[in-house]
Design an enzyme around this catalytic site. Structure first.
Site, PDB file in Angstrom:
ATOM      1  N   ASP A  44      22.019  -7.930 -21.966  1.00  0.00           N
ATOM      2  CA  ASP A  44      21.624  -6.641 -22.566  1.00  0.00           C
ATOM      3  C   ASP A  44      20.723  -5.858 -21.614  1.00  0.00           C
ATOM      4  O   ASP A  44      20.322  -4.736 -21.893  1.00  0.00           O
ATOM      5  CB  ASP A  44      20.994  -6.828 -23.957  1.00  0.00           C
ATOM      6  CG  ASP A  44      19.740  -7.696 -23.942  1.00  0.00           C
ATOM      7  OD1 ASP A  44      19.374  -8.208 -22.868  1.00  0.00           O
ATOM      8  OD2 ASP A  44      19.137  -7.865 -25.027  1.00  0.00           O
ATOM      9  N   SER A  45      20.457  -6.444 -20.429  1.00  0.00           N
ATOM     10  CA  SER A  45      19.787  -5.699 -19.352  1.00  0.00           C
ATOM     11  C   SER A  45      20.620  -4.488 -18.967  1.00  0.00           C
ATOM     12  O   SER A  45      20.122  -3.566 -18.328  1.00  0.00           O
ATOM     13  CB  SER A  45      19.572  -6.603 -18.130  1.00  0.00           C
ATOM     14  OG  SER A  45      20.785  -7.208 -17.729  1.00  0.00           O
ATOM     15  N   ASP A  83      25.492 -11.433 -24.302  1.00  0.00           N
ATOM     16  CA  ASP A  83      24.148 -11.398 -24.886  1.00  0.00           C
ATOM     17  C   ASP A  83      24.197 -10.777 -26.275  1.00  0.00           C
ATOM     18  O   ASP A  83      24.797  -9.723 -26.463  1.00  0.00           O
ATOM     19  CB  ASP A  83      23.276 -10.482 -23.993  1.00  0.00           C
ATOM     20  CG  ASP A  83      21.971 -11.121 -23.600  1.00  0.00           C
ATOM     21  OD1 ASP A  83      21.646 -12.201 -24.119  1.00  0.00           O
ATOM     22  OD2 ASP A  83      21.271 -10.524 -22.762  1.00  0.00           O
ATOM     23  N   LYS A 112      24.596 -15.471 -26.116  1.00  0.00           N
ATOM     24  CA  LYS A 112      23.233 -15.882 -25.723  1.00  0.00           C
ATOM     25  C   LYS A 112      22.246 -15.283 -26.715  1.00  0.00           C
ATOM     26  O   LYS A 112      22.378 -14.129 -27.117  1.00  0.00           O
ATOM     27  CB  LYS A 112      22.908 -15.425 -24.295  1.00  0.00           C
ATOM     28  CG  LYS A 112      21.474 -15.815 -23.862  1.00  0.00           C
ATOM     29  CD  LYS A 112      21.260 -15.692 -22.364  1.00  0.00           C
ATOM     30  CE  LYS A 112      21.021 -14.293 -21.889  1.00  0.00           C
ATOM     31  NZ  LYS A 112      19.821 -13.633 -22.469  1.00  0.00           N
ATOM     32  N   GLU A 114      17.972 -15.044 -27.648  1.00  0.00           N
ATOM     33  CA  GLU A 114      16.590 -15.225 -27.191  1.00  0.00           C
ATOM     34  C   GLU A 114      15.763 -15.899 -28.286  1.00  0.00           C
ATOM     35  O   GLU A 114      15.796 -15.472 -29.439  1.00  0.00           O
ATOM     36  CB  GLU A 114      15.957 -13.866 -26.845  1.00  0.00           C
ATOM     37  CG  GLU A 114      16.560 -13.227 -25.608  1.00  0.00           C
ATOM     38  CD  GLU A 114      15.849 -11.950 -25.171  1.00  0.00           C
ATOM     39  OE1 GLU A 114      14.739 -11.659 -25.669  1.00  0.00           O
ATOM     40  OE2 GLU A 114      16.413 -11.249 -24.318  1.00  0.00           O
ATOM     41  N   GLU A 181      13.196 -17.836 -18.569  1.00  0.00           N
ATOM     42  CA  GLU A 181      12.822 -16.637 -17.799  1.00  0.00           C
ATOM     43  C   GLU A 181      11.302 -16.530 -17.633  1.00  0.00           C
ATOM     44  O   GLU A 181      10.531 -16.915 -18.521  1.00  0.00           O
ATOM     45  CB  GLU A 181      13.349 -15.383 -18.532  1.00  0.00           C
ATOM     46  CG  GLU A 181      13.001 -14.091 -17.805  1.00  0.00           C
ATOM     47  CD  GLU A 181      13.777 -12.870 -18.282  1.00  0.00           C
ATOM     48  OE1 GLU A 181      14.634 -12.986 -19.179  1.00  0.00           O
ATOM     49  OE2 GLU A 181      13.504 -11.780 -17.731  1.00  0.00           O
TER      50      GLU A 181
HETATM   51  O1  KIV Z   1      19.971  -9.382 -20.161  1.00  0.00           O
HETATM   52  C1  KIV Z   1      19.952 -10.086 -19.140  1.00  0.00           C
HETATM   53  O2  KIV Z   1      20.457  -9.694 -18.065  1.00  0.00           O
HETATM   54  C2  KIV Z   1      19.324 -11.394 -19.235  1.00  0.00           C
HETATM   55  C3  KIV Z   1      18.915 -12.037 -17.963  1.00  0.00           C
HETATM   56  C4  KIV Z   1      17.613 -11.458 -17.556  1.00  0.00           C
HETATM   57  C5  KIV Z   1      18.859 -13.506 -18.082  1.00  0.00           C
HETATM   58  O3  KIV Z   1      19.106 -11.881 -20.297  1.00  0.00           O
END
Ligand code: KIV
Length: 263
Positions: A44-45, A83, A112, A114, A181
């Site tokens: 989600d970056s 994500d 994924k 968090e 992280e």
């Molecule tokens: O969103 C993302 O790119 C991530 C990485 C920083 C691991 O979660």
């Protein structure tokens, strides 16, 4: 072309070989990464480096599905992680409903999530229902507003113990690997040793079971800020700017298109 990894082959890399994970948000870059990366994360970056927002919190499930589809198209032989964006896994039912959408509308291999002990029940619910989960502990970008910034973890004995407990909870809940992280390297090492699944670091030193970097950071394309842990393997921003400046100059001087590029 290397063989696509599976959940079980990923688990077997622990203690054998560090895993190479990189983010991608589109087919073009995913195709370029496929040969060298073991796993591609549609992080989600993308909300920051692709959509230009100041954090990841406004990324939507539809956005993640759109970009995950593009990545899966570009890298059909890669293990792809989608994500789950902020707010899409607040309860077990909501998490499952949204993860099912990801699985039905994309070819992602896992999602994924968090969180540590606080998300263990949700991870368990997803894995019990056929959704493979990659955990994410340590610095959690989706908590940037509630924590008032991006804070490195593992600086105190309490934080170290909390991280070990988080990793154990995520692993026991059925996650097949996890990202750690923004964590002190010695603590990340201890965390990786405490669980039997691969722990992939970002800003967590090199004594974990693999590394992940955001592609626009490591290619030097993202200029807004560079965290200490990012290594820029090329100065992409300068390369791109110079290329576009050359193009502009040649258009203005009518040097482009030349005979070679004309029908
Ligand atoms: O969103 C993302 O790119 C991530 C990485 C920083 C691991 O979660």
């Amino acid at each position: 072309m290397s063989k696509k990894l599976t959940i079980s082959s990923i688990k077997k890399t622990k203690g054998v070989k560090p895993l190479v994970m990189i983010t991608a948000y589109d087919a073009l870059f995913a195709k370029l990464f496929e040969e060298s990366a073991d796993m591609i994360l549609v992080g989600d970056s993308l909300n920051m480096s692709f959509a230009g927002k100041s954090d990841t919190l406004s990324a939507t499930l539809q956005q993640m599905i759109y970009h995950t589809n593009a990545v899966c198209e570009g890298a059909p032989n890669s293990f792809v992680i989608c994500d789950m964006p902020f707010g899409t896994y607040t309860t077990e039912e909501k998490a499952l409903e949204n993860a099912i959408k990801v699985f039905q509308e994309t070819a992602a291999d896992c999602v994924k999530i968090e969180g540590g002990r606080d998300k263990a029940a949700i991870i368990q619910y997803l894995t019990d229902n056929g959704i493979a989960v990659c955990g994410h502990i340590g610095l959690l970008p989706q908590s940037v507003r509630s924590e008032g910034g991006y804070k490195v973890k593992g600086k105190s004995k309490e934080e170290k113990e909390a991280l070990i407990a988080d990793a154990k909870a995520v692993a026991s809940a059925g996650a097949f690997c996890m990202v750690i992280e923004g964590t002190k390297a010695d603590v990340a090492k201890t965390v990786a040793e405490a669980v039997s699944i691969p722990v992939i670091g970002i800003g967590a030193g090199n004594e974990v079971d693999g590394q992940v970097l955001v592609f626009s950071d490591m290619l030097g394309l993202f200029e807004a800020f560079t965290p200490k842990f990012v290594k820029k393997y090329i100065d992409g921003a300068t390369l791109v700017k110079n290329a576009v400046a050359s193009y502009a100059k040649e258009v203005e001087s009518r040097a482009f298109p030349s005979e070679e590029h004309t029908y």
